[in-house]
Scaffold this active site. Structure first.
Site, PDB file in Angstrom:
ATOM      1  CG  HIS A  73      -2.027  -0.987   1.192  1.00  0.00           C
ATOM      2  ND1 HIS A  73      -2.909  -1.169   0.148  1.00  0.00           N
ATOM      3  CD2 HIS A  73      -2.399  -1.903   2.138  1.00  0.00           C
ATOM      4  CE1 HIS A  73      -3.766  -2.128   0.448  1.00  0.00           C
ATOM      5  NE2 HIS A  73      -3.475  -2.600   1.634  1.00  0.00           N
TER       6      HIS A  73
HETATM    7  C1  BDR Z   1      -4.403   1.984   3.805  1.00  0.00           C
HETATM    8  O1  BDR Z   1      -5.071   1.830   5.059  1.00  0.00           O
HETATM    9  C2  BDR Z   1      -4.141   1.628   6.082  1.00  0.00           C
HETATM   10  O2  BDR Z   1      -4.502   0.541   6.864  1.00  0.00           O
HETATM   11  C3  BDR Z   1      -2.816   1.375   5.424  1.00  0.00           C
HETATM   12  O3  BDR Z   1      -1.747   1.881   6.198  1.00  0.00           O
HETATM   13  C4  BDR Z   1      -2.942   2.090   4.117  1.00  0.00           C
HETATM   14  O4  BDR Z   1      -2.591   3.449   4.269  1.00  0.00           O
HETATM   15  C5  BDR Z   1      -4.774   0.825   2.893  1.00  0.00           C
HETATM   16  O5  BDR Z   1      -6.135   0.822   2.650  1.00  0.00           O
END
Ligand code: BDR
Ligand code: CA
Length: 314
Positions: free
Chosen positions: A246
């Site tokens: 991510h």
């Molecule tokens: C995003 O949500 C958070 O849990 C992660 O760090 C990332 O920024 C992914 O959907």
């Protein structure tokens, strides 16, 4: 590239921070923290800790929003990131650091005003700090060089609800203000982050190669996080035992743009109802958002490992 990193560390946030610190073309000039994966108090402690471990404790850390602008806050997802946000570390080294006096929004405004058109904002948590800065200083946006966010799900399902991605879900009103502001936003969404699987073994390799507390910490956190993702996405992530990166892709969009394909469009956010938190492509208005539509997954994993394996920890 001078970057302020707005973050809720968080395991993939930690991965992203270490990528940025390790990358020769990025200079992290500040970190602002926000609730999300953990409380903002924990996010701030984690940002200070991660910087302290890498001797980057000169980077100012400013604590930000503890809750969304309007919606009722939800409990942090301890089952994904651990209750400490770093995979429930068994212990922490005694690294002491303190947040600066300014809160995140004032810090963002001051830094950008002191360095007009020179600072890129990389925001990978709920967008509350950016929205607060926009509300406090209505001419500030024009002085920001570039904004890259990790958030949203444009043509793919969400990861909190069928339509909402976590960062937008956590503060849809803030996301809407950020999308409406007079600046260009690069949106690195689940459309690409769900295409890049980081093998858990890669982090073991990195930790073996550099037996440094920073890499041990990242490896511990990722092993916890990978257990969640491998179970939730058994057919894809589980097959190689790994996790999604991510947030690190928001930095890779800056450092390795050739790995991505993009589309200029305009996005809005659904702020209420069954599709709350959805990022929607609008048909009217100027194209102010660059969405990332596909990615060279193998290229990303390779570039990530090469950057973290370089001699950045001294
Ligand atoms: C995003 O949500 C958070 O849990 C992660 O760090 C990332 O920024 C992914 O959907
Ligand atoms: Ca995050």
């Amino acid at each position: 590239m001078k970057v302020i990193f707005d973050t809720d560390p968080g395991v993939d946030d930690a991965m992203a921070l270490y990528y940025a610190l390790a990358h020769p073309s990025i200079e992290v000039v500040g970190i602002t923290t926000v609730f999300g994966n953990v409380t903002v108090t924990q996010a701030t402690a984690n940002a200070l800790y991660l910087c302290g471990l890498t001797q980057c404790d000169a980077i100012p850390v400013a604590a930000g929003a503890a809750r969304p602008l309007h919606k009722t806050p939800e409990a942090p997802p301890a089952h994904i990131h651990g209750s400490d946000g770093l995979g429930n570390l068994p212990q922490r080294d005694s690294v002491i650091g303190f947040a600066v006096e300014k809160d995140a929004a004032d810090f963002l405004i001051a830094q950008v005003r002191a360095n007009p058109h020179a600072i890129t904002l990389v925001a990978v948590g709920p967008l509350t700090n950016l929205a607060t800065a926009l509300a406090r200083d209505t001419t500030w946006a024009a002085l920001v060089q570039r904004v890259v966010i990790m958030g949203g799900a444009v043509s793919v399902p969400g990861n909190v609800t069928a339509t909402a991605e976590a960062n937008i879900w956590n503060d849809p009103h803030a996301a809407q203000l950020v999308f409406e502001a007079p600046w260009q936003v690069d949106v690195v969404s689940l459309d690409v982050t769900h295409q890049v699987i980081m093998p858990a073994q890669l982090f073991e390799r990195l930790a073996q190669r550099q037996p440094h507390a920073a890499m041990q910490t990242l490896n511990h956190a990722v092993q916890f996080y990978a257990r969640y993702y491998s179970q939730r996405h058994a057919d894809t992530v589980g097959k190689m035992h790994g996790c999604f990166g991510h947030d690190v892709l928001a930095f890779m969009a800056l450092t390795d743009p050739a790995l991505f394909q993009t589309l200029d469009t305009r996005l809005g956010v659904t702020t209420a109802g069954p599709e709350e938190g959805r990022t929607v492509q609008l048909t009217e208005g100027p194209a102010r958002h660059t969405i990332y539509t596909s990615v060279d997954s193998a290229g990303c994993v390779k570039a990530f490992e090469a950057t973290l394996a370089a001699n950045w920890l001294g």
